[in-house]
Scaffold this motif. Sequence first.
Motif, PDB file in Angstrom:
ATOM      1  N   THR A  54      -8.615  11.664   1.431  1.00 28.04           N
ATOM      2  CA  THR A  54      -7.909  12.207   0.260  1.00 28.04           C
ATOM      3  C   THR A  54      -8.825  13.158  -0.514  1.00 28.04           C
ATOM      4  O   THR A  54      -9.895  12.756  -0.974  1.00 28.04           O
ATOM      5  N   SER A 113      -1.811  13.831  -0.277  1.00 24.27           N
ATOM      6  CA  SER A 113      -2.179  13.306  -1.597  1.00 24.27           C
ATOM      7  C   SER A 113      -3.379  14.088  -2.115  1.00 24.27           C
ATOM      8  O   SER A 113      -4.240  14.508  -1.338  1.00 24.27           O
ATOM      9  N   GLY A 171      -7.395   0.739  -8.210  1.00 30.64           N
ATOM     10  CA  GLY A 171      -7.290   1.117  -6.794  1.00 30.64           C
ATOM     11  C   GLY A 171      -6.090   0.455  -6.145  1.00 30.64           C
ATOM     12  O   GLY A 171      -5.288   1.106  -5.468  1.00 30.64           O
ATOM     13  N   GLN A 172      -5.944  -0.847  -6.388  1.00 29.70           N
ATOM     14  CA  GLN A 172      -4.807  -1.573  -5.800  1.00 29.70           C
ATOM     15  C   GLN A 172      -3.480  -1.001  -6.260  1.00 29.70           C
ATOM     16  O   GLN A 172      -2.541  -0.846  -5.481  1.00 29.70           O
ATOM     17  N   GLY A 181      -2.696   2.224  -4.581  1.00 30.95           N
ATOM     18  CA  GLY A 181      -2.208   1.975  -3.218  1.00 30.95           C
ATOM     19  C   GLY A 181      -0.743   1.553  -3.233  1.00 30.95           C
ATOM     20  O   GLY A 181       0.068   2.004  -2.432  1.00 30.95           O
ATOM     21  N   ARG A 182      -0.410   0.717  -4.194  1.00 35.67           N
ATOM     22  CA  ARG A 182       0.944   0.172  -4.279  1.00 35.67           C
ATOM     23  C   ARG A 182       1.977   1.219  -4.709  1.00 35.67           C
ATOM     24  O   ARG A 182       3.111   1.210  -4.253  1.00 35.67           O
ATOM     25  N   ARG A 199     -10.043   4.740  -2.224  1.00 36.02           N
ATOM     26  CA  ARG A 199     -10.131   3.708  -1.182  1.00 36.02           C
ATOM     27  C   ARG A 199      -8.750   3.230  -0.720  1.00 36.02           C
ATOM     28  O   ARG A 199      -8.593   2.730   0.376  1.00 36.02           O
ATOM     29  N   PHE A 200      -7.749   3.341  -1.625  1.00 33.97           N
ATOM     30  CA  PHE A 200      -6.444   2.729  -1.336  1.00 33.97           C
ATOM     31  C   PHE A 200      -5.334   3.722  -0.986  1.00 33.97           C
ATOM     32  O   PHE A 200      -4.249   3.313  -0.624  1.00 33.97           O
ATOM     33  N   ILE A 201      -5.584   5.021  -1.177  1.00 37.83           N
ATOM     34  CA  ILE A 201      -4.501   5.996  -0.960  1.00 37.83           C
ATOM     35  C   ILE A 201      -4.517   6.488   0.486  1.00 37.83           C
ATOM     36  O   ILE A 201      -5.543   6.951   0.981  1.00 37.83           O
ATOM     37  N   SER A 202      -3.345   6.371   1.137  1.00 37.41           N
ATOM     38  CA  SER A 202      -3.254   6.862   2.515  1.00 37.41           C
ATOM     39  C   SER A 202      -2.027   7.745   2.730  1.00 37.41           C
ATOM     40  O   SER A 202      -1.811   8.252   3.827  1.00 37.41           O
ATOM     41  N   GLN A 209       1.628   4.563  -4.447  1.00 38.49           N
ATOM     42  CA  GLN A 209       1.434   5.892  -3.844  1.00 38.49           C
ATOM     43  C   GLN A 209       2.755   6.422  -3.297  1.00 38.49           C
ATOM     44  O   GLN A 209       3.651   5.653  -2.924  1.00 38.49           O
TER      45      GLN A 209
END
Length: 243
Positions: A109, A83, A47-48, A51-52, A76-79, A54
């Motif tokens: 998402t 996407s 997940g992290q 996020g990093r 949880r991490f994609i904004s 993306q």
Amino acid sequence: MSSGKDAIYSVPQQVEDFRFDKSVAEVFPDMIQRSVPGYNTIIDTIGQLAGRYQQPDSHYYDLGCSLGAATLSMRRFISAPNSKIIAIDNSEAMLERCRSHLNAFTFDTPVELKLGDIRHSEITNAAVVVMNFTLQFIQPDERDAVIQAIYNGLKPGGILILSEKMRHEQKECDELVIDLHHEFKRRNGYSELEISQKRTAIENVMKINSFGQHQARLKQAGFNNIVHWFQCFNFGSIVAIKD
Ligand SMILES: C[S@@+](CC[C@H](N)C(=O)[O-])C[C@H]1O[C@@H](n2cnc3c(N)ncnc32)[C@H](O)[C@@H]1O
Ligand SMILES: O=C(O)C(=O)C[C@]1(C(=O)O)C=C[C@@H](O)C=C1
């Protein structure tokens, strides 16, 4: 939805090749927790990393998604705008349960769940591709093509997260990590019978590679940046970054 305790190999049986059927899908969360050291750390880190790494207007693939743990973690991490997560598995039993897991939560998402074979799935426009303990179930001579298709489908700066059970190249070290893994299973409540019957069940369907073999395959596909970021006993995870 009932998620039970894994007792599949607790009674003596004529052991058949391991399959991701209904009985496995029903107990999978318990099975993977008690069988794979570091599973929670790996899922959380996926997940992290998503996020990093993306990027806007991108796809995020979860290949061999099972019940969707990596998909949920990425979600949880994609904004980033526009996407989409595409989660693929060829087990109907897994996908059915995955659908109800995903529907239990709401997020922006979107997730497309696909019943399909990852050997024939198109990977396009990808910022992140996850193969969490899935490549090991593909025949060894078909693995190069799968990794090449992933490399080709990644955008520049995109990543592949590849987690696998790994063999150690030195015999004595391999025996040590296998023993430590069996001890991990014993401490998680599996009996000698369960450990040995599961070992028989997976030995024909899970032909594992060493880290060196994975690294060589990734390099051959075109990845120049490869980090072996996690290892506990014979379970490891790699991040490969496309230039
Ligand atoms: C060990 S599980 C993966 C666990 C999951 N990624 C997680 O993080 O919880 C392997 C999954 O890969 C799927 N699988 C194996 N071979 C496949 C293939 N050729 N195409 C699609 N899915 C496959 C199985 O059905 C199974 O659900
Ligand atoms: O139980 C084992 O010995 C394993 O190798 C664990 C493992 C895996 O690595 O995928 C094998 C099959 C099940 O999917 C769950 C976990």
